[in-house]
Design a protein around this motif. Sequence first.
Motif, PDB file in Angstrom:
ATOM      1  N   ASP A  14      -5.957   4.244   2.345  1.00  0.00           N
ATOM      2  CA  ASP A  14      -4.967   3.579   1.097  1.00  0.00           C
ATOM      3  C   ASP A  14      -6.128   2.710   0.158  1.00  0.00           C
ATOM      4  OD1 ASP A  14      -2.949   5.041   1.132  1.00  0.00           O
ATOM      5  OD2 ASP A  14      -1.764   3.979   1.316  1.00  0.00           O
ATOM      6  N   THR A  15      -7.175   2.367   0.631  1.00  0.00           N
ATOM      7  CA  THR A  15      -7.511   0.711   0.298  1.00  0.00           C
ATOM      8  C   THR A  15      -8.742   1.269  -0.181  1.00  0.00           C
ATOM      9  OG1 THR A  15      -6.362  -0.410   1.825  1.00  0.00           O
ATOM     10  CG2 THR A  15      -7.895  -1.261   0.839  1.00  0.00           C
TER      11      THR A  15
ATOM     12  N   PRO B  91      -4.332   5.217   7.853  1.00  0.00           N
ATOM     13  CA  PRO B  91      -3.859   4.652   6.547  1.00  0.00           C
ATOM     14  C   PRO B  91      -4.069   4.391   5.819  1.00  0.00           C
ATOM     15  CG  PRO B  91      -2.216   4.989   8.049  1.00  0.00           C
ATOM     16  CD  PRO B  91      -3.622   5.536   8.608  1.00  0.00           C
TER      17      PRO B  91
ATOM     18  N   ALA C  45       0.501  -1.167  -0.214  1.00  0.00           N
ATOM     19  CA  ALA C  45       0.205  -0.184  -0.401  1.00  0.00           C
ATOM     20  C   ALA C  45       0.561   1.384   0.108  1.00  0.00           C
ATOM     21  CB  ALA C  45      -0.879  -0.292   1.045  1.00  0.00           C
ATOM     22  N   ARG C  46       0.509   2.842  -0.792  1.00  0.00           N
ATOM     23  CA  ARG C  46       1.276   3.546  -1.010  1.00  0.00           C
ATOM     24  C   ARG C  46       1.503   4.358   1.126  1.00  0.00           C
ATOM     25  NH1 ARG C  46      -2.862   6.955  -3.583  1.00  0.00           N
ATOM     26  NH2 ARG C  46      -4.288   5.728  -2.171  1.00  0.00           N
ATOM     27  N   HIS C  47       0.582   3.872   1.563  1.00  0.00           N
ATOM     28  CA  HIS C  47       1.565   4.750   3.223  1.00  0.00           C
ATOM     29  C   HIS C  47       2.165   3.919   3.812  1.00  0.00           C
ATOM     30  CE1 HIS C  47      -1.094   1.087   4.205  1.00  0.00           C
ATOM     31  NE2 HIS C  47      -0.095   1.182   6.121  1.00  0.00           N
TER      32      HIS C  47
END
Length: 308
Positions: free
Chosen positions: A176-177, A172, A74-76
């Motif tokens: 993100d999801t 987060p 995930a981006r975080h």
Amino acid sequence: MRIGVTPGKYAQQIHDALTQRIGMQAEFIAPEVDAHKYDLVLAVDDEDAPPGAKTRRYVTHHKAKTSSWDVVAARHLLVDAEKRGAENPVAVPLPIAAATPIRPAQTGLALVENKQTQEFSKILNAAGHQVLDINDPEVGIVVDLSATTSRIEPLRQAMSEEKVVIAMRANPAATDTIHDKSDGRLISSYNELKEVVEELVSNDFERQRLGFEARKAIANTNWARVVRGLLLDGRSGMPVLEHLSQLAAQKRWKERLGHAHPWKSAQYVDDRYLELGNQRIDISQISQLRKLSIAIAPGRRDPYSPNS
């Protein structure tokens, strides 16, 4: 290219994705084996990898202890990856294989296990909502009340089963999801929980729509993408086509945010900000490639408009 795959939860999926690539010889490899004969070893999270070959890892949660955060789920997690010294971390969403057939989202309610579970079970029970086990087939609404980062897998697992996930904006992993009101629900405070639950329980169409969109969102990734990220070692440069394909970038921007997401109508301002009304996000400190990708997706504000 000969690649070793460490035993673990996702080893079979990674192995299968590797064998679909031309010129790849993939083998499961035990931690005690000398890995000098392998060009690369792939592992997930803190799985033990044998010495003798370079190891690249796919990190799926924020509590992984390994220092090699090469590809994250995930981006975080990119921030943590950079803190651990990853030079070019890549984010690829965690693929989840949904069981079939899938029922439309039911009215049953379950809570992801955390410190608040018992307290909010009592509150929801008092409001007339029975809290079921998360694996109960009648569950169609899953609530994660973590106010800090939680694990991604339970959220994505529920979404892949066409369940509506309610989570905190402060989490987060959730932001993100989930795209609020597009493929799930995000709440800013615990006080909003009962109202959102009652809305979803009483509105069959909205609950089932969100569940359907949630499953579709999770289906957009696969293990081939994860493997591709793991094989991209030392990626550098900037794809020229990314400069030229503004329409494609705008389409991806809107699809990723979801049709109901307010920031899909944001504007790029002063070569450093995303602006929506009186809200601003400074993107000047992110990598050049990511900045460019964001910059060309939303429209730029007209400098001659009366609102400039």
